[in-house]
Design an enzyme around this catalytic site. Structure first.
Site, PDB file in Angstrom:
ATOM      1  N   ASP A  10       0.895  -1.141   0.000  1.00 13.09           N
ATOM      2  CA  ASP A  10       0.000   0.000   0.000  1.00 13.09           C
ATOM      3  C   ASP A  10       0.936   1.193   0.000  1.00 13.09           C
ATOM      4  O   ASP A  10       1.607   1.460   1.011  1.00 13.09           O
ATOM      5  CB  ASP A  10      -0.879   0.018   1.259  1.00 13.09           C
ATOM      6  CG  ASP A  10      -1.859   1.175   1.220  1.00 13.09           C
ATOM      7  OD1 ASP A  10      -1.426   2.302   0.909  1.00 13.09           O
ATOM      8  OD2 ASP A  10      -3.049   0.968   1.484  1.00 13.09           O
ATOM      9  N   HIS A  11       1.035   1.893  -1.122  1.00 13.17           N
ATOM     10  CA  HIS A  11       2.126   2.870  -1.227  1.00 13.17           C
ATOM     11  C   HIS A  11       1.977   4.024  -0.227  1.00 13.17           C
ATOM     12  O   HIS A  11       2.933   4.713   0.068  1.00 13.17           O
ATOM     13  CB  HIS A  11       2.319   3.361  -2.668  1.00 13.17           C
ATOM     14  CG  HIS A  11       1.326   4.390  -3.127  1.00 13.17           C
ATOM     15  ND1 HIS A  11       0.052   4.071  -3.527  1.00 13.17           N
ATOM     16  CD2 HIS A  11       1.426   5.729  -3.253  1.00 13.17           C
ATOM     17  CE1 HIS A  11      -0.581   5.177  -3.879  1.00 13.17           C
ATOM     18  NE2 HIS A  11       0.232   6.208  -3.722  1.00 13.17           N
TER      19      HIS A  11
ATOM     20  N   HIS B  27      -5.865   2.830   1.350  1.00 14.54           N
ATOM     21  CA  HIS B  27      -5.059   3.952   1.825  1.00 14.54           C
ATOM     22  C   HIS B  27      -5.646   4.653   3.065  1.00 14.54           C
ATOM     23  O   HIS B  27      -4.954   4.863   4.051  1.00 14.54           O
ATOM     24  CB  HIS B  27      -4.876   5.004   0.714  1.00 14.54           C
ATOM     25  CG  HIS B  27      -4.338   4.444  -0.569  1.00 14.54           C
ATOM     26  ND1 HIS B  27      -3.406   3.441  -0.614  1.00 14.54           N
ATOM     27  CD2 HIS B  27      -4.590   4.759  -1.870  1.00 14.54           C
ATOM     28  CE1 HIS B  27      -3.114   3.166  -1.879  1.00 14.54           C
ATOM     29  NE2 HIS B  27      -3.823   3.941  -2.660  1.00 14.54           N
TER      30      HIS B  27
END
Ligand code: BG6
Length: 478
Positions: free
Chosen positions: A172-173, A235
């Protein structure tokens, strides 16, 4: 600090994510001296290319998406020499023996699945069948990790057939963003905040991820997911977890992920009147969501606001307002912890509400500020005003802030180091879907039509009402 020597195979090496994010990021790590000279990055995709053709593609990607500091860089040829390419297709046998022959013993092997989730199973199977992956290998998988609980479970089961959980890195950046990690540093590195971090002192928390971009070329994917699946389930949930979790005993993968999981499991189901869905409309200069997505009857949301609650001792009664959307007024991502009013004011005549607000700005203009109440200068008596104690990282840290690695490059280096702290565990992803599914099913059952909002606005008016009716207001999107 250089990492161990590695062979990183990127499946989907000719794709958008590889060219825009992964390879420019790796080049920056190369320039920072973190990539040992005998490490290799092997592109793998269906396209019938040779290594030089892929290197050209990577060069173009770096020139177009890597930012001005990377464009035409003198060291690019040296980086490109560490690249190789193999043409493989998960559904046919050809090419796989060649990839197997390239693998070296005694180096870290990592496989980045930058492909559609439908291919994860076939890829895992090939890696196993040709003994390309070994006991120490790591695989990296991208979102979307499923589109509901059932499909996420199925994906976890598929991967588990060939890989242990400690080999699987679900990206999950947002967890790789500098300020997101700073959130943990601020919470657990200072004595100041933790005693106030609960329902005795916090009135509510706002998490906003506002974007100015629309869906552009991604309409095909986006129209089937919408803001809830695209942004909230992953996110925003991750941000919520980091804000709300109990202090883990160590900053270590198992401990951190256990605490995050407890938060997700404690989330209350959300009633329909605590959700606002929106979709951007056309204006004189920009097309509508429906035009961009190519679906004139689409009910997909490009904006969502949710009032969430966590049912535990620390947070009982504290609303967590989450909001994200496309084509909004500004690119602005922020977490704001809004503290309660003073129990009593000693300053006669001061009737304004003064509130401490801790704001963690994720992007742009990364930093943290704390709104505090001070005396207005001058002879006019004790008049109070609110001003931020401002720590904009670019000012406070100068060059160090500018050199911070971007989310993808940091996370890829964590994969090579074998550090899973900033990756999602299988049970976490499933728990997130278990909370999200009934919300989505609810609006599907009701045939809920998203409210239209103007491009360049702060979203639909109903989202403002979500807070207004409780005597609160959203922070400005600036
Ligand atoms: C992606 C979403 O995961 O995150 C996109 O699929 C979104 O729709 C993007 O635009 C936002 O990321 P960032 O790093 O630009 O905030």
């Amino acid at each position: 600090i250089p990492v161990d020597v590695f062979d990183l195979v990127i499946f989907g090496g000719t794709g958008d994510l590889a060219r825009r994010k992964i390879l420019p990021g790796l080049f920056r790590r190369f320039l920072a001296g973190q990539m040992p000279p005998d490490s290799r990055i092997i592109g793998a995709a269906r396209a019938d290319l040779d290594a030089d053709a892929w290197r050209d593609m990577v060069r173009e990607g770096i020139d177009s998406f890597g930012g001005p500091e990377l464009r035409g860089h003198d060291s690019l040829p040296a980086f490109l020499r560490q690249l190789d390419y193999v043409s493989v297709d998960a559904t046919v046998e050809e090419g796989w023996p060649k990839l197997a022959a390239l693998m070296r013993p005694d180096v870290v092997r990592a496989f980045y699945f930058s492909v559609a989730p439908g291919l994860f199973g076939a890829l895992a199977e090939r890696l196993h069948q040709h003994a390309i992956a070994d006991q120490g290998s790591r695989i990296v998988v991208e979102k979307p990790f499923g589109r509901d609980l059932d499909s996420a479970r199925a994906l976890n089961r598929t991967l588990a057939e060939h890989f242990r959980e400690d080999q699987i890195y679900r990206i999950d950046h947002y967890l790789g963003k500098e300020t997101v990690q700073n959130l943990m540093a601020v919470r657990f590195g200072n004595i100041l905040f933790e005693p106030l971090w609960n329902n005795h002192y916090v009135d509510h928390i706002q998490i906003t991820v506002a974007e100015t971009v629309g869906v552009e070329g991604r309409g095909g994917y986006y129209d089937k997911s919408g803001a809830m699946r695209d942004m909230v389930q992953n996110h925003l949930m991750q941000l919520l977890c980091l804000i709300a979790m109990e202090p883990p005993a160590q900053f270590e993968a198992g401990a951190v992920r256990d605490e995050k999981l407890k938060v997700i499991r404690a989330l209350k189901p959300v009633p329909a009147h605590h959700i606002v869905r929106g979709q951007y409309d056309a204006n004189h200069e920009a097309p509508s969501y429906r035009d961009e997505a190519g679906n004139p009857r689409s009910f997909t949301e490009s904006f969502i606001a949710i009032r969430a609650e966590i049912a535990n001792w620390r947070w009982s009664g504290v609303p967590f307002y989450l909001r994200t959307g496309k084509k909004l007024r500004a690119r602005h991502s922020e977490i704001a912890v809004v503290f309660k009013d003073l129990p009593h004011s000693i300053f006669e005549g001061d009737e304004r509400r003064h509130r401490n607000i801790l704001s963690i700005r994720l992007q742009p203009n990364e930093g943290i500020d704390l709104t505090v109440t001070i005396k207005e200068p001058g002879p006019g008596g004790m008049r109070l005003i609110d001003r931020p104690l401002d720590m904009t990282f670019a000012k406070a840290l100068g060059e160090e802030a500018a050199e911070a690695p971007d989310a993808y490059e940091r996370l890829i280096m964590d994969v090579i180091r074998g550090n899973q702290t900033l990756f999602m565990r299988g049970d976490e992803v499933e728990a997130a879907w278990a909370w999200t599914d009934p919300i989505i099913e609810g609006w599907e059952k009701r045939n809920d039509v998203p409210k239209l909002y103007d491009s360049g606005s702060s979203g639909p008016d109903d989202a403002l009402m979500l807070l207004h009716r409780e005597g609160r207001r959203w922070r400005d999107i600036r």
